[in-house]
Design a protein around this motif. Structure first.
Motif, short mmCIF file in Angstrom:
data_model
loop_
_atom_site.label_atom_id
_atom_site.label_comp_id
_atom_site.label_asym_id
_atom_site.label_seq_id
_atom_site.Cartn_x
_atom_site.Cartn_y
_atom_site.Cartn_z
N ALA A 267 0.83 -1.21 0.00
CA ALA A 267 0.00 0.00 0.00
C ALA A 267 0.86 1.26 0.00
O ALA A 267 0.56 2.24 -0.71
N ILE A 268 1.94 1.27 0.79
CA ILE A 268 2.81 2.45 0.84
C ILE A 268 3.54 2.65 -0.49
O ILE A 268 3.61 3.77 -1.01
N VAL A 269 4.05 1.58 -1.07
CA VAL A 269 4.82 1.69 -2.31
C VAL A 269 3.92 2.10 -3.48
O VAL A 269 4.38 2.72 -4.44
N ALA A 270 2.63 1.78 -3.41
CA ALA A 270 1.72 2.08 -4.52
C ALA A 270 1.66 3.56 -4.85
O ALA A 270 1.58 3.94 -6.02
N ILE A 271 1.71 4.43 -3.83
CA ILE A 271 1.57 5.87 -4.06
C ILE A 271 2.76 6.44 -4.84
O ILE A 271 2.57 7.02 -5.92
N PRO A 272 4.01 6.30 -4.35
CA PRO A 272 5.12 6.82 -5.16
C PRO A 272 5.26 6.11 -6.50
O PRO A 272 5.66 6.74 -7.49
N SER A 273 4.93 4.82 -6.57
CA SER A 273 5.02 4.09 -7.83
C SER A 273 4.05 4.67 -8.87
O SER A 273 4.40 4.79 -10.05
N LEU A 274 2.85 5.02 -8.43
CA LEU A 274 1.86 5.63 -9.33
C LEU A 274 2.40 6.94 -9.90
O LEU A 274 2.33 7.17 -11.12
N LEU A 275 2.93 7.79 -9.04
CA LEU A 275 3.47 9.08 -9.48
C LEU A 275 4.66 8.89 -10.41
O LEU A 275 4.80 9.59 -11.43
N MET A 276 5.52 7.94 -10.10
CA MET A 276 6.71 7.71 -10.92
C MET A 276 6.34 7.18 -12.30
O MET A 276 6.91 7.61 -13.31
N SER A 277 5.39 6.27 -12.36
CA SER A 277 4.97 5.74 -13.66
C SER A 277 4.36 6.84 -14.52
O SER A 277 4.59 6.90 -15.73
N LEU A 278 3.58 7.71 -13.91
CA LEU A 278 2.98 8.82 -14.64
C LEU A 278 4.06 9.75 -15.19
O LEU A 278 3.99 10.19 -16.34
N LEU A 279 5.08 10.03 -14.37
CA LEU A 279 6.16 10.91 -14.82
C LEU A 279 6.99 10.27 -15.94
O LEU A 279 7.41 10.95 -16.87
N VAL A 280 7.23 8.96 -15.85
CA VAL A 280 7.97 8.28 -16.91
C VAL A 280 7.20 8.36 -18.22
O VAL A 280 7.79 8.56 -19.30
N LEU A 281 5.88 8.21 -18.15
CA LEU A 281 5.06 8.31 -19.36
C LEU A 281 5.07 9.72 -19.94
O LEU A 281 4.80 9.91 -21.13
N CYS A 282 5.38 10.71 -19.11
CA CYS A 282 5.37 12.11 -19.56
C CYS A 282 6.72 12.56 -20.10
O CYS A 282 6.83 13.69 -20.61
N THR A 283 7.75 11.74 -20.00
CA THR A 283 9.09 12.16 -20.41
C THR A 283 9.51 11.45 -21.71
O THR A 283 9.00 10.37 -22.04
N ASN A 284 10.44 12.10 -22.43
CA ASN A 284 11.00 11.54 -23.67
C ASN A 284 9.92 11.15 -24.68
O ASN A 284 10.01 10.10 -25.32
N ASN A 285 8.91 11.97 -24.81
CA ASN A 285 7.82 11.69 -25.74
C ASN A 285 8.17 12.17 -27.14
O ASN A 285 8.82 13.20 -27.32
N GLN A 286 7.71 11.40 -28.13
CA GLN A 286 7.93 11.78 -29.53
C GLN A 286 6.91 12.83 -29.98
O GLN A 286 7.18 13.60 -30.88
N GLY A 287 5.75 12.84 -29.36
CA GLY A 287 4.72 13.83 -29.67
C GLY A 287 4.10 14.33 -28.38
O GLY A 287 4.75 14.36 -27.33
N SER A 288 2.83 14.70 -28.44
CA SER A 288 2.14 15.16 -27.24
C SER A 288 1.87 13.98 -26.32
O SER A 288 1.91 12.81 -26.74
N LEU A 289 1.58 14.27 -25.06
CA LEU A 289 1.31 13.21 -24.09
C LEU A 289 0.08 12.41 -24.50
O LEU A 289 0.07 11.18 -24.38
N ILE A 290 -0.94 13.09 -25.00
CA ILE A 290 -2.16 12.40 -25.43
C ILE A 290 -1.86 11.45 -26.58
O ILE A 290 -2.31 10.29 -26.59
N ASP A 291 -1.06 11.90 -27.56
CA ASP A 291 -0.69 11.04 -28.69
C ASP A 291 0.14 9.84 -28.22
O ASP A 291 -0.03 8.73 -28.70
N GLU A 292 1.03 10.10 -27.24
CA GLU A 292 1.87 9.02 -26.71
C GLU A 292 1.01 7.97 -26.00
O GLU A 292 1.19 6.76 -26.21
N LEU A 293 0.10 8.42 -25.16
CA LEU A 293 -0.77 7.49 -24.44
C LEU A 293 -1.66 6.72 -25.41
O LEU A 293 -1.90 5.52 -25.24
N ARG A 294 -2.15 7.43 -26.44
CA ARG A 294 -3.00 6.77 -27.43
C ARG A 294 -2.22 5.69 -28.18
O ARG A 294 -2.74 4.59 -28.44
N TYR A 295 -0.98 5.98 -28.52
CA TYR A 295 -0.15 5.02 -29.25
C TYR A 295 0.08 3.75 -28.43
O TYR A 295 -0.12 2.63 -28.93
N TYR A 296 0.50 3.93 -27.16
CA TYR A 296 0.79 2.75 -26.34
C TYR A 296 -0.47 2.02 -25.90
O TYR A 296 -0.46 0.79 -25.75
#
Length: 290
Positions: A76-105
């Motif tokens: 339960a404790i690890v879930a909170i920072p893990s959620l934030l970290m995964s979101l930040l990883v998805l937001c970095t090094n994108n080839q296009g906009s975040l929406i396009d990146e999420l749509r692609y994956y």
């Protein structure tokens, strides 16, 4: 006179007992403080690795916390920072906009992600009902395999493990990863076996795996609400501190990604995982045979 002597002796004994109790409390407080500092160090190292490679934090952090508290609380404790970290990883090094990146994956890995969510629901239920000893053994086995295979593959003694990458295989690995991840937070090894068989693109692997991590953490947080309600001040304080340390480590890892070799960090993390896996496995086997 005798009664007075006995009374004085009793008072002195009580004072000695009280002083001894204070000494024990001070010792326990110091031990707890050192343990929490060690946890923060492990979280920081794991977050740096996650920033560099996009993976590894949930499994390492949960393994470290499992020495301090019940596994359900650690997850339960690890879930909170893990959620934030995964979101930040998805937001970095994108080839296009975040929406396009999420749509692609989401388009290319929706089956893997969807099955990992289903598996995560099953895994969290197992976390809440199975004896913790079995979960420790499961977690140790997955972690030990991942660390051992990582060491051997880096030394060239074994080749990379490859599996089929069709839709059936994707669904199966997503489900298994979700079950293991929901119960123990050790989702990474299962996902990586499939993703490394499919592609060598590190950015693609990091984004696809973190999409599954993100959804898995949402499932855990929703289903572990009882754990959060049972937290006291100490658990919430620890959660805030470890989350802050994790975010700092993640940003540091992202900055270091292009200038520091990942080989050193992988060797370090495999070593930490190996030690943690052996210790957790020993604890699980000891509880099973008790």
């Amino acid at each position: 006179m005798i009664i007075k002597t006995v009374f004085i002796f009793m008072v002195k004994a009580e004072q000695i007992s009280y002083i001894s109790h204070l000494g024990n409390v001070t010792y326990l407080q110091k031990a707890q403080s050192m343990s929490e500092s060690f946890q923060a160090l492990i979280f920081g190292v794991a977050a740096i690795l996650h920033g560099i490679t996009g993976m590894g934090f949930p499994m390492i952090a949960t393994s470290a916390l499992a020495f301090l508290m019940p596994l359900s609380q650690a997850v339960a404790i690890v879930a909170i920072p893990s959620l934030l970290m995964s979101l930040l990883v998805l937001c970095t090094n994108n080839q296009g906009s975040l929406i396009d990146e999420l749509r692609y994956y989401a388009q290319h890995y929706r089956l893997l992600a969807a099955m990992s969510v289903i598996g995560g629901i099953i895994g969290v239920q197992l976390l809440l009902v199975l004896p913790v000893a079995w979960l420790y053994v499961m977690m140790a086995a997955v972690t030990l395999y991942y660390a051992g295979h990582g060491f051997l593959s880096m030394t060239g003694k074994i080749g990379a493990l490859t599996v089929p990458t069709g839709r059936l295989s994707m669904a199966a690995f997503g489900l298994i990863a979700g079950i293991v991840g929901g119960a123990t937070n050790a989702m990474s090894p299962i996902l990586l076996i499939f993703l490394f068989s499919q592609t060598d693109d590190k950015n693609r692997i990091a984004k696809a795996s973190n999409l599954c991590y993100l959804l898995g953490k949402l499932v855990q947080i929703f289903l572990l609400q009882g754990e959060y309600r049972a937290f006291g001040y100490g658990e919430y304080a620890l959660l805030i501190i470890l989350t802050a340390v994790s975010m700092l480590g993640l940003f540091g890892g992202i900055r270091l990604r292009t200038i520091i070799s990942t080989t050193v960090f992988k060797l370090l993390i495999f070593g930490i995982l190996l030690v943690l896996a052996l210790k957790i496995g020993q604890s699980g086997i000891a509880q099973l045979t008790a």
